[in-house]
Write a protein that holds these residues in place. Structure first.
Motif, PDB file in Angstrom:
ATOM      1  N   ASN A  17     -10.805   4.375  -9.295  1.00 53.95           N
ATOM      2  CA  ASN A  17     -10.499   3.159  -8.479  1.00 53.95           C
ATOM      3  C   ASN A  17      -9.119   2.949  -7.967  1.00 53.95           C
ATOM      4  N   HIS A  18      -8.364   3.323  -8.719  1.00 55.16           N
ATOM      5  CA  HIS A  18      -6.974   3.373  -8.149  1.00 55.16           C
ATOM      6  C   HIS A  18      -6.879   4.108  -7.176  1.00 55.16           C
TER       7      HIS A  18
ATOM      8  N   ALA B  47      -6.729   1.509   1.340  1.00 51.61           N
ATOM      9  CA  ALA B  47      -6.877   0.317   1.822  1.00 51.61           C
ATOM     10  C   ALA B  47      -5.502  -0.088   2.105  1.00 51.61           C
ATOM     11  N   ASN B  48      -5.434  -1.233   3.092  1.00 48.38           N
ATOM     12  CA  ASN B  48      -4.262  -1.879   3.210  1.00 48.38           C
ATOM     13  C   ASN B  48      -4.803  -3.336   3.591  1.00 48.38           C
ATOM     14  N   TYR B  49      -4.760  -4.351   2.586  1.00 49.16           N
ATOM     15  CA  TYR B  49      -5.252  -5.601   2.680  1.00 49.16           C
ATOM     16  C   TYR B  49      -4.376  -6.649   3.526  1.00 49.16           C
TER      17      TYR B  49
ATOM     18  N   SER C 237       0.874  -1.186  -0.005  1.00 48.11           N
ATOM     19  CA  SER C 237       0.018  -0.085  -0.011  1.00 48.11           C
ATOM     20  C   SER C 237       0.988   1.225   0.044  1.00 48.11           C
TER      21      SER C 237
ATOM     22  N   ASP D 173      -9.827  -2.936 -11.174  1.00 48.96           N
ATOM     23  CA  ASP D 173      -9.331  -3.191  -9.771  1.00 48.96           C
ATOM     24  C   ASP D 173      -7.831  -3.005  -9.392  1.00 48.96           C
TER      25      ASP D 173
ATOM     26  N   TRP E 274     -17.973  -1.218  -5.775  1.00 43.17           N
ATOM     27  CA  TRP E 274     -17.440  -2.091  -4.541  1.00 43.17           C
ATOM     28  C   TRP E 274     -18.217  -2.233  -3.326  1.00 43.17           C
TER      29      TRP E 274
ATOM     30  N   GLN F  25      -5.842  -2.166  -7.380  1.00 41.78           N
ATOM     31  CA  GLN F  25      -5.305  -2.098  -6.039  1.00 41.78           C
ATOM     32  C   GLN F  25      -4.021  -2.579  -6.036  1.00 41.78           C
ATOM     33  N   TYR F  26      -3.252  -2.174  -5.055  1.00 47.74           N
ATOM     34  CA  TYR F  26      -1.597  -2.381  -5.132  1.00 47.74           C
ATOM     35  C   TYR F  26      -1.289  -3.893  -5.130  1.00 47.74           C
TER      36      TYR F  26
ATOM     37  N   GLU G  48      -8.269   2.951  -3.802  1.00 45.17           N
ATOM     38  CA  GLU G  48      -7.560   1.878  -3.450  1.00 45.17           C
ATOM     39  C   GLU G  48      -6.505   2.293  -2.519  1.00 45.17           C
TER      40      GLU G  48
ATOM     41  N   LEU H  66     -10.973   0.782   6.032  1.00 43.83           N
ATOM     42  CA  LEU H  66     -10.392   1.640   4.884  1.00 43.83           C
ATOM     43  C   LEU H  66     -10.143   2.839   5.699  1.00 43.83           C
TER      44      LEU H  66
END
Length: 357
Positions: free
Chosen positions: A244-245, A251-253, A126, A210, A307, A212-213, A248, A261
């Protein structure tokens, strides 16, 4: 092999996977070494369950190739994914992108998943998204991706997908959840939002949808960016993909609470425009930068609905350990909080009838 979806449990192989790996090894003139197999679960995936499988390379003639190791990536499809996209179309997209030189090669299918080439690169974190040099590389790669010539349909899929997902959510949700997440008014919101932010000047391109990192990899040796995982890819306004980017970045999944978030991390105007300048190239006018930046901000609203619905549906169909409902709640909350601030006065009145609040 540990698989926590589609009914598989610790130590049980998904049907057909072992046979496929033996066949692949044979095609490489090797023997699949089950005894030396090493399995690593890659965390952070919320649609599929992903593993790397590694084993010592042993040639059919007995040569151990100097201690070399063969590694592949195994993707086990999550439950209920047919509600989100057509798997056959996703595989065609995967194969087409591979032909264009994007992402890993498809090595084979088994009943509930597939085996892919393992890319020797680092998945971004992230924090990497905020690094100016890395962000510039991502922006340039997104531009290349958007300009790909992919099979039709070449019309934006966003709005039809939102309506389809809303219908699925209404069918799945309990009355309590339907009321809490305001599903009864989202059809109106989608229609009004489409009318408010879809404009003739907006460029349509092939979008990842989508970014995301975890779906971006970098080879630190040569600063090469690779975009992976194309389940949601389709033609859409490029502003939506960039939106979207940016979303994201909240977020840190890879934390103990991956569903939480932090919108204080949403990029500020200067950071957003710096990214967009890199995306458009240095020759772009400030007028073009400002226009795309404005479009991107508007499409964040559609992204929150997208989302939010995804999270709500996933809460009912997925067995991956993730608090989908709380994730959905945060995305819908951002939609309602930011709608008035993003849309201009005339549109605000149309988008916020008293009955909606």
């Amino acid at each position: 092999m540990a698989v926590k979806t589609n009914g598989f449990v610790e130590g049980i192989w998904p049907e057909g996977l072992r046979k496929l790996l033996m066949s692949l090894a044979s095609s490489w003139g090797e023997v699949f070494d089950v005894e030396g197999l090493k399995v690593v679960h890659l965390s952070g995936a919320m649609t599929n369950v992903v593993y790397t499988l590694s084993w010592p390379i042993k040639k059919v003639d007995g040569d151990d190739c100097g201690g070399g190791v063969r590694t592949v990536l195994v993707r086990v499809y999550g439950d209920g994914l047919d509600l989100f996209f057509n798997r056959e179309e996703e595989i065609r997209t995967f194969e087409c992108l591979s032909e264009h030189g994007y992402g890993p090669k498809l090595l084979g299918h088994f009943k509930v998943g597939r085996v892919e080439e393992f890319i020797y690169a680092r998945t971004l974190s992230s924090a990497d998204l905020r690094d100016p040099e890395t962000a510039a590389l991502i922006a340039a790669k997104m531009r290349d991706f958007h300009e790909l010539e992919m099979p039709p349909p070449k019309e934006p899929l966003l709005w039809n997908r939102l309506r389809n997902w809303l219908s699925e959510a209404k069918d799945l949700c309990s009355p309590g959840d339907a009321n809490e997440y305001k599903l009864h008014i989202l059809e109106q919101e989608i229609t009004l939002l489409e009318e408010a932010i879809s404009m003739d000047h907006q460029e349509i391109g092939f979008c990842h949808n989508d970014m995301q990192y975890g779906n971006i990899m970098i080879d630190d040796n040569n600063s090469t960016i690779t975009i992976i995982d194309y389940e949601y890819a389709s033609y859409n306004p490029i502003a939506y993909d960039i939106a979207n980017h940016f979303c994201e970045m909240a977020a840190n999944y890879h934390t103990d609470t991956p569903h939480i978030l932090d919108y204080t991390k949403y990029p500020g105007e200067e950071e957003r425009k710096r990214f967009i300048r890199k995306y458009l190239s240095s020759s772009a006018s400030e007028t073009s930068v400002d226009q795309l930046a404005d479009d991107v901000e508007r499409y964040t609203l559609a992204n929150h609905l997208f989302w939010g619905l995804w999270g709500l549906i996933s809460a009912y169909v997925s067995h991956i350990e993730f608090d989908y409902k709380e994730y959905a709640r945060q995305r819908f909350e951002q939609y309602w909080l930011r709608k008035l601030a993003i849309l201009n006065g005339g549109v605000e009145a149309a988008m916020n009838p008293a009955s909606d609040v």
